[in-house]
Design an enzyme around this catalytic site. Structure first.
Site, mmCIF file in Angstrom:
data_model
loop_
_atom_site.group_PDB
_atom_site.id
_atom_site.type_symbol
_atom_site.label_atom_id
_atom_site.label_comp_id
_atom_site.label_asym_id
_atom_site.label_seq_id
_atom_site.Cartn_x
_atom_site.Cartn_y
_atom_site.Cartn_z
ATOM 1 N N TYR A 43 -5.271 -23.175 45.368
ATOM 2 C CA TYR A 43 -4.519 -23.149 43.924
ATOM 3 C C TYR A 43 -6.364 -24.500 43.225
ATOM 4 C CZ TYR A 43 -0.557 -21.930 46.005
ATOM 5 O OH TYR A 43 0.503 -21.375 46.783
ATOM 6 N N PRO B 128 5.896 -18.419 40.124
ATOM 7 C CA PRO B 128 5.422 -18.546 41.326
ATOM 8 C C PRO B 128 4.672 -19.590 42.058
ATOM 9 C CG PRO B 128 3.750 -17.061 39.816
ATOM 10 C CD PRO B 128 4.858 -17.442 38.978
ATOM 11 N N TYR C 278 5.863 -27.935 49.463
ATOM 12 C CA TYR C 278 4.760 -26.414 49.876
ATOM 13 C C TYR C 278 5.352 -25.970 50.581
ATOM 14 C CZ TYR C 278 1.859 -22.922 49.410
ATOM 15 O OH TYR C 278 1.658 -21.841 49.134
ATOM 16 N N LYS D 243 7.655 -20.451 45.486
ATOM 17 C CA LYS D 243 9.166 -20.468 45.803
ATOM 18 C C LYS D 243 10.050 -19.513 45.126
ATOM 19 C CE LYS D 243 8.845 -24.513 47.563
ATOM 20 N NZ LYS D 243 7.618 -24.559 48.998
ATOM 21 N N HIS E 17 -0.201 -20.951 57.886
ATOM 22 C CA HIS E 17 -1.238 -21.820 57.482
ATOM 23 C C HIS E 17 -1.494 -23.381 57.648
ATOM 24 C CE1 HIS E 17 -3.890 -18.706 54.571
ATOM 25 N NE2 HIS E 17 -3.405 -18.188 56.024
HETATM 26 P P1 RFL Z 1 14.437 -9.118 43.709
HETATM 27 O O1 RFL Z 1 13.223 -8.427 44.454
HETATM 28 O O2 RFL Z 1 14.031 -8.722 42.397
HETATM 29 O O3 RFL Z 1 15.282 -7.646 44.659
HETATM 30 C C1 RFL Z 1 16.636 -7.141 43.772
HETATM 31 C C2 RFL Z 1 16.895 -5.742 43.768
HETATM 32 O O4 RFL Z 1 17.982 -4.732 42.924
HETATM 33 C C3 RFL Z 1 17.891 -3.687 42.736
HETATM 34 N N1 RFL Z 1 18.464 -4.104 41.167
HETATM 35 C C4 RFL Z 1 19.974 -3.409 41.650
HETATM 36 N N2 RFL Z 1 20.343 -2.745 42.463
HETATM 37 C C5 RFL Z 1 21.706 -1.648 42.222
HETATM 38 N N3 RFL Z 1 22.523 -2.068 41.139
HETATM 39 C C6 RFL Z 1 21.902 -2.618 40.203
HETATM 40 N N4 RFL Z 1 22.447 -2.735 38.694
HETATM 41 C C7 RFL Z 1 21.145 -3.734 40.167
HETATM 42 N N5 RFL Z 1 19.799 -4.048 39.319
HETATM 43 C C8 RFL Z 1 19.134 -4.033 40.470
HETATM 44 C C9 RFL Z 1 16.504 -4.167 42.059
HETATM 45 O O5 RFL Z 1 15.658 -2.575 42.293
HETATM 46 C C10 RFL Z 1 15.538 -4.192 42.974
HETATM 47 O O6 RFL Z 1 15.672 -3.971 44.047
HETATM 48 O O7 RFL Z 1 15.693 -10.462 44.033
HETATM 49 P P2 RFL Z 1 15.105 -10.743 45.838
HETATM 50 O O8 RFL Z 1 15.998 -9.549 46.039
HETATM 51 O O9 RFL Z 1 16.765 -12.137 44.799
HETATM 52 O O10 RFL Z 1 14.057 -11.233 46.045
HETATM 53 C C11 RFL Z 1 13.664 -12.810 45.027
HETATM 54 C C12 RFL Z 1 12.165 -12.874 45.303
HETATM 55 O O11 RFL Z 1 11.532 -10.753 45.122
HETATM 56 C C13 RFL Z 1 10.933 -12.944 44.400
HETATM 57 O O12 RFL Z 1 11.845 -14.061 43.895
HETATM 58 C C14 RFL Z 1 10.405 -13.418 44.475
HETATM 59 O O13 RFL Z 1 9.368 -12.461 44.309
HETATM 60 C C15 RFL Z 1 9.109 -14.083 43.381
HETATM 61 N N6 RFL Z 1 7.939 -13.615 42.310
HETATM 62 C C16 RFL Z 1 6.643 -14.698 43.141
HETATM 63 N N7 RFL Z 1 7.939 -15.372 44.109
HETATM 64 C C17 RFL Z 1 6.729 -15.530 45.159
HETATM 65 O O14 RFL Z 1 7.340 -16.444 45.519
HETATM 66 N N8 RFL Z 1 5.253 -15.389 44.833
HETATM 67 C C18 RFL Z 1 4.893 -14.858 44.069
HETATM 68 O O15 RFL Z 1 3.744 -14.258 44.093
HETATM 69 C C19 RFL Z 1 5.432 -13.906 42.892
HETATM 70 N N9 RFL Z 1 5.458 -12.992 42.374
HETATM 71 C C20 RFL Z 1 7.221 -12.246 42.170
HETATM 72 C C21 RFL Z 1 6.158 -12.232 41.600
HETATM 73 C C22 RFL Z 1 8.212 -11.663 41.145
HETATM 74 C C23 RFL Z 1 8.181 -11.055 39.985
HETATM 75 N N10 RFL Z 1 9.326 -10.503 39.145
HETATM 76 C C24 RFL Z 1 10.506 -10.610 39.682
HETATM 77 C C25 RFL Z 1 9.144 -9.814 37.507
HETATM 78 C C26 RFL Z 1 5.684 -11.214 40.871
HETATM 79 C C27 RFL Z 1 6.628 -10.605 40.054
HETATM 80 C C28 RFL Z 1 6.143 -8.949 39.139
HETATM 81 C C1 PHB Z 2 0.626 -14.300 46.820
HETATM 82 O O1 PHB Z 2 -0.108 -14.570 47.482
HETATM 83 O O2 PHB Z 2 1.154 -13.460 46.310
HETATM 84 C C2 PHB Z 2 0.937 -16.053 45.916
HETATM 85 C C3 PHB Z 2 0.651 -17.161 47.303
HETATM 86 C C4 PHB Z 2 1.312 -18.561 46.676
HETATM 87 C C5 PHB Z 2 1.448 -18.355 45.577
HETATM 88 C C6 PHB Z 2 1.777 -16.930 44.491
HETATM 89 C C7 PHB Z 2 1.787 -15.929 44.964
HETATM 90 O O3 PHB Z 2 2.607 -20.076 45.095
#
Ligand code: RFL
Ligand code: PHB
Length: 393
Positions: free
Chosen positions: A204, A296, A388, A300, A76
């Site tokens: 956004y 989110p 971004y 980042k 994009h």
């Molecule tokens: P993760 O993805 O949370 O993975 C951590 C893994 O560790 C496991 N775990 C354990 N394993 C063994 N022993 C233990 N005691 C453990 N405790 C936990 C868990 O089961 C899991 O599989 O962290 P990681 O790898 O650092 O990745 C980070 C990303 O996942 C995170 O930054 C993003 O997804 C944040 N986030 C979003 N980021 C965006 O940029 N855009 C988004 O739209 C967005 N939506 C989100 C999100 C994070 C969310 N969380 C954490 C609730 C939406 C949600 C719901």
């Molecule tokens: C998403 O596609 O889930 C998404 C994209 C941009 C954001 C947050 C979430 O800033």
């Protein structure tokens, strides 16, 4: 009963951070064991981030897991920013020469699992009671239980990639660990639907009713969000209520073009900014959500996890291949320097574009002035575009 194994790096957490680190280490001949609390299907069932910075795209290429992303991902060149009926396009390409890649976290994680499994990696699922021992010594080890047995893995280093609720961060003693947190007074309600995206770039949007985001995974799969109250529950939001609310918050030309349909996933995420310092304690290193959380809004979270992995991977590679510990010694400082800038950007964008329940008339005017400045000012757009697409590693 206890059995024992030895590896070079124990990686706690089989999310994107842990898998990417394991994959990169394997490219330079460093062994690791990945311990994951859940099943693989559970990890792949989480719908999270959708936008990859160009630095993360390069890192996935370096790790040899980019074939499908390069075929199926969508670069994009810009995004729409809307306020009521006013809108403008922020061009990443013109401002920075770089695009972002729209390719979901679920797909990144799937590709990483495929690569690790094809290489015969040691991935252990459904582990419980993970404990990190002797992290301050030269001979740390990790214990966990699975299937009624306690297991022990001796190692050189432990990578804490176990997300916000993991054990790694809490292993760092309270008198060493400093935490910084801001909790926002709202959440995001998100849905995934098998409908074509309303526009070919993300939108956004802010309005008097609150924030909304139109995103996507591919030409037939859309991801939409609306700001919601912290007390809202997913069950209270029918699909129709969601679509109606979304349409009220985006410019009418998009509301009229929106194709709606049944949701295939619906969830609420609270918004939080959080950083823990330091990110290293002895031979334990924290990566990704284990060390920091961003709202989110700036997309980042996953990208900052990837930059941590980049710094840690380079440090470990130099340690094993050159006997040089400069990279691991400076890991916390270097990772945190970039993390805080991502925190700043996510906080700034979140503050600009949400409706705060307790905002004063003055606060509302400040948001309007900030938005007008961004729309009209080249330097402001330049700063936003650079953040971004991702600051340099
Ligand atoms: P993760 O993805 O949370 O993975 C951590 C893994 O560790 C496991 N775990 C354990 N394993 C063994 N022993 C233990 N005691 C453990 N405790 C936990 C868990 O089961 C899991 O599989 O962290 P990681 O790898 O650092 O990745 C980070 C990303 O996942 C995170 O930054 C993003 O997804 C944040 N986030 C979003 N980021 C965006 O940029 N855009 C988004 O739209 C967005 N939506 C989100 C999100 C994070 C969310 N969380 C954490 C609730 C939406 C949600 C719901
Ligand atoms: C998403 O596609 O889930 C998404 C994209 C941009 C954001 C947050 C979430 O800033």
């Amino acid at each position: 009963m206890t059995d024992g194994t030895r590896t070079q790096v124990v990686i706690i957490g089989g999310g994107p951070s842990g898998l990417l680190l394991s994959q990169l280490l394997s490219t330079v001949g460093v062994d690791s064991v990945v311990l994951e609390r859940k099943t693989k299907d559970y990890v792949l069932g989480r719908i999270r981030a959708g936008v990859l910075e160009s630095g993360m795209v390069d890192l996935l290429r370096q790790a040899g897991v980019s074939d499908r992303m390069d075929k199926e991902g969508h670069p994009h060149d810009g995004t729409i920013i809307a306020s009521g009926e006013d809108e403008f396009r922020l061009s990443f390409r013109e401002r920075t020469g770089r695009p972002v890649m729209v390719y979901g976290q679920t797909e990144v994680t799937r590709d990483l699992y495929a690569a690790r499994e094809a290489a015969g990696a040691d991935l252990r699922f459904e582990v419980e009671d993970v404990v990190i021992h002797d992290a301050k010594s030269d001979a740390p080890y990790v214990t966990y239980s699975a299937g009624g047995t306690t297991h022990r893995i001796d190692c050189d280093f432990v990578a804490g990639c176990d997300g916000f609720h993991g054990v790694s961060r809490k292993t760092i003693p309270d008198d060493v660990r400093q935490e910084f947190e801001k909790v926002y007074p709202f959440g995001w309600l998100g849905i995934l639907s098998e409908t074509p995206p309303v526009h070919d770039e993300l939108i956004y949007a802010t309005s008097e009713r609150g924030f909304a985001l139109c995103s996507m995974r591919n030409d037939a799969l859309s991801r939409y969000y609306v700001q919601c109250d912290l007390s809202d529950r997913v069950e209270d939001w029918s699909d129709n209520a969601f679509w109606d609310e979304l349409k009220r918050r985006i410019p009418s030309r998009f509301a009229e073009a929106l194709v709606t349909g049944p949701s295939i996933e619906k969830s609420i995420a609270p918004l939080r900014s959080f950083v823990t310092e330091p990110m290293r304690w002895g031979r334990l290193f924290l990566c990704g959500d284990a060390a920091h959380i961003v709202p989110p809004t700036g997309a980042k979270g996953l990208n900052t996890a990837a930059s941590d992995v980049h710094y840690l991977f380079n440090g470990l590679r130099d340690f094993y291949n050159k006997g040089d510990s400069t990279g691991i010694d400076s890991y916390s400082e270097r990772a945190l320097a970039r993390v805080w800038k991502a925190e700043r950007f996510s906080w700034w964008f979140s503050t600009l574009i949400h409706r705060f329940p307790d905002r004063s008339d003055f606060d509302a005017r400040m948001q309007m002035a900030e938005m007008a400045f961004l729309r009209e000012n080249d330097a402001a757009q330049q700063a936003m575009a650079e953040n971004y697409v991702g600051l340099p590693y």
